[in-house]
Design a protein around this motif. Sequence first.
Motif, PDB file in Angstrom:
ATOM      1  N   TYR B 132     -74.162 -41.060 -62.755  1.00  0.00           N
ATOM      2  CA  TYR B 132     -74.720 -39.817 -63.305  1.00  0.00           C
ATOM      3  C   TYR B 132     -75.577 -40.121 -64.529  1.00  0.00           C
ATOM      4  O   TYR B 132     -76.648 -39.552 -64.709  1.00  0.00           O
ATOM      5  N   PHE B 133     -75.102 -41.035 -65.380  1.00  0.00           N
ATOM      6  CA  PHE B 133     -75.834 -41.363 -66.610  1.00  0.00           C
ATOM      7  C   PHE B 133     -77.195 -41.985 -66.276  1.00  0.00           C
ATOM      8  O   PHE B 133     -78.222 -41.589 -66.816  1.00  0.00           O
ATOM      9  N   VAL B 134     -77.180 -42.937 -65.355  1.00  0.00           N
ATOM     10  CA  VAL B 134     -78.413 -43.673 -65.005  1.00  0.00           C
ATOM     11  C   VAL B 134     -79.488 -42.722 -64.463  1.00  0.00           C
ATOM     12  O   VAL B 134     -80.669 -42.883 -64.749  1.00  0.00           O
ATOM     13  N   TYR B 135     -79.084 -41.696 -63.700  1.00  0.00           N
ATOM     14  CA  TYR B 135     -80.096 -40.813 -63.110  1.00  0.00           C
ATOM     15  C   TYR B 135     -80.384 -39.574 -63.949  1.00  0.00           C
ATOM     16  O   TYR B 135     -81.442 -38.963 -63.796  1.00  0.00           O
ATOM     17  N   THR B 136     -79.447 -39.219 -64.827  1.00  0.00           N
ATOM     18  CA  THR B 136     -79.699 -38.028 -65.647  1.00  0.00           C
ATOM     19  C   THR B 136     -80.641 -38.355 -66.811  1.00  0.00           C
ATOM     20  O   THR B 136     -81.454 -37.516 -67.202  1.00  0.00           O
ATOM     21  N   LEU B 137     -80.531 -39.557 -67.313  1.00  0.00           N
ATOM     22  CA  LEU B 137     -81.383 -39.935 -68.445  1.00  0.00           C
ATOM     23  C   LEU B 137     -82.878 -39.774 -68.121  1.00  0.00           C
ATOM     24  O   LEU B 137     -83.594 -39.082 -68.855  1.00  0.00           O
ATOM     25  N   PRO B 138     -83.383 -40.370 -67.021  1.00  0.00           N
ATOM     26  CA  PRO B 138     -84.809 -40.142 -66.724  1.00  0.00           C
ATOM     27  C   PRO B 138     -85.135 -38.683 -66.429  1.00  0.00           C
ATOM     28  O   PRO B 138     -86.235 -38.210 -66.745  1.00  0.00           O
ATOM     29  N   TYR B 139     -84.165 -37.961 -65.866  1.00  0.00           N
ATOM     30  CA  TYR B 139     -84.413 -36.554 -65.572  1.00  0.00           C
ATOM     31  C   TYR B 139     -84.575 -35.761 -66.875  1.00  0.00           C
ATOM     32  O   TYR B 139     -85.406 -34.854 -66.990  1.00  0.00           O
ATOM     33  N   MET B 140     -83.773 -36.140 -67.882  1.00  0.00           N
ATOM     34  CA  MET B 140     -83.921 -35.504 -69.193  1.00  0.00           C
ATOM     35  C   MET B 140     -85.292 -35.841 -69.783  1.00  0.00           C
ATOM     36  O   MET B 140     -85.917 -35.011 -70.442  1.00  0.00           O
ATOM     37  N   VAL B 141     -85.736 -37.064 -69.514  1.00  0.00           N
ATOM     38  CA  VAL B 141     -87.052 -37.479 -70.020  1.00  0.00           C
ATOM     39  C   VAL B 141     -88.144 -36.578 -69.457  1.00  0.00           C
ATOM     40  O   VAL B 141     -89.058 -36.153 -70.171  1.00  0.00           O
ATOM     41  N   THR B 142     -88.052 -36.222 -68.157  1.00  0.00           N
ATOM     42  CA  THR B 142     -89.105 -35.361 -67.560  1.00  0.00           C
ATOM     43  C   THR B 142     -89.165 -34.023 -68.294  1.00  0.00           C
ATOM     44  O   THR B 142     -90.253 -33.490 -68.527  1.00  0.00           O
ATOM     45  N   SER B 143     -88.000 -33.504 -68.665  1.00  0.00           N
ATOM     46  CA  SER B 143     -87.970 -32.200 -69.331  1.00  0.00           C
ATOM     47  C   SER B 143     -88.659 -32.269 -70.684  1.00  0.00           C
ATOM     48  O   SER B 143     -89.532 -31.461 -71.000  1.00  0.00           O
ATOM     49  N   VAL B 144     -88.248 -33.251 -71.466  1.00  0.00           N
ATOM     50  CA  VAL B 144     -88.778 -33.342 -72.825  1.00  0.00           C
ATOM     51  C   VAL B 144     -90.270 -33.711 -72.797  1.00  0.00           C
ATOM     52  O   VAL B 144     -91.073 -33.195 -73.586  1.00  0.00           O
ATOM     53  N   LEU B 145     -90.627 -34.557 -71.852  1.00  0.00           N
ATOM     54  CA  LEU B 145     -92.038 -34.936 -71.691  1.00  0.00           C
ATOM     55  C   LEU B 145     -92.874 -33.694 -71.378  1.00  0.00           C
ATOM     56  O   LEU B 145     -93.989 -33.516 -71.902  1.00  0.00           O
TER      57      LEU B 145
END
Lengths: 85, 496
Positions: B132-145
Amino acid sequence: MVLSRRAHARIFAVACVLLTLLHFDVWNNHRALPLTFGWMPVDLAYHVGWIVVATALVFYMTARVWPTPPAPEPSAETSTRANGE
Amino acid sequence: MSTNATLLLVNLVYLAITLGIGYVAYRRTTAAADDYFLGGRTARTFVLFMALFGTNVTPFVLLGIPGISYHAGIGEFGRNAAIIALGIPLTFYLIGYPAYVAARAIGAITPAELYRERFGSPAVGLVLFLAYFVYTLPYMVTSVLGVGIAVDVLTGGALSLAVGAALILIITIAYTSLGGMRATMWTNVFQGTVFLTFIVLLFAIVARDHGGLAAATAAVQAHDPSLLLPGDRPQYQLGAFGSWGLAISLTVIGFPHIFVRLFTAQGETALKNVCRLYPIILLVLWLPAVLLGVWGAAEFPGLVGKASDRVFPLLVQRHVGPALQGVALAGVMAAVMSTLDAQALTLSSMLSRDVIRRYAPRLLAGERREVLIGRVFMIVLALIVFAVVLAEPASIFDIAKFSFSGYVTLVPTLYLGLRWRRFTAAGAIASIVGGNVALVLAILGWLPGLGLMPVAHGLVAAIALGVLVSLWTKPAPARCSDRVLGPIERAFGEGR
């Protein structure tokens, strides 16, 4: 005829498979016309219609396939209260 | 008043309302883990739906989908929106409902905790948390980006991408760490209303400015008629179209921040109503998102590659006045915050309950300490996300595609773990690890493509390994299986 939940589940499963197959509308890949309502290209209109059918299917699932949990057995406390004690 | 001052004012009002809601939720939240992490499991239809929908919708839809439709045309609607209208309710029924029943029965607060108890294996909880951590981190990046891009474009560069990203992270972590799940769900109602209303409004305004929907379509036809049909683009070929459909329909239940929100439902009726509402609201959201991107291609030709992620803010800038530009920015922020808060909260709850409590229990002296560690973790997470956003590694769509594919490899474990008694802890771990190895090998091009996207390889490997290893290894003790699977089987009328 009253169908069991299991029978509804089978009908639902078959409908899901058919609808999923209909999602692959390769026959629309190379045509935009005629425009539905004068503005919606063929593939877009097709998938809007697809969603409408999917919505109906979801309503069917929640009404007929999704189990209704058994009512909890009344606890001793509840029974006592119901009896006005 | 200048445009930037108006933008700032509107967004300050938006942020003040959000923080206000977060504060009220904070006042109502106790330090008990169940209340902080799950809002006391009392969410009814409207709040539950808005919380799920708000969490589900990110800049992937508001910026990424217009961005990809700019290049690929109206086919993106069929490729993305249609299949999830069926896929999301279906997975909520097949996986979400059993998970809700079992989590309620055993008092589980996180997905990793539920599966750890199911198998009687802390290792399963740890592997799930890591995935979950490995895939949620980039997903959070898309939001903030996404927020960074919107702020940068709408303020004409006066506020940079970095400032926008920092601002959103600070505010979100502030109200989430204070008010927990209740704060995130209540703010999501407000945030979901803001972005849904705005995108529909923008769609109407842009169509009106073109002289109507027919004129807007005519403008696209004059610019590039291929945008009005799927055509021969690689993503619409049978294998790629099907495997992406599989990915996008299965991924949502794989999001830990969505999965855990299903635990908060007050009852089955709320879950059923959420399923009924989902396809209808998806249509309302996605139709404008795709068409704005296609119309934008005719209006702003020449955006190359990931630069098309900017088409949504460019349309906003051209078609609406400063006050509505402010609302647009608030809408993007709303979409981001409503996802980011849930992601941060879910990861932090898993870290404290499934990792630290298991492997360093001395750090957790009581529930109060557990919540505190969760809060500290959120701050660290925000710093990591910020660092990656500054690198702006790829387009929003491409980063999200990577995350979505990863979540899909977890779905066999999520389903089989709740519906197949013979599924074992070793099978679950083999499924998660093997599925992800296959996914990475396919992304690197080391597996034969067969016209499919890498996610299909990951999913097939996850299913095959899960089933084979389970049949080969010893199942969990009956007391573990019974505790979790018993209530599910009774709910489905399959009593043993």
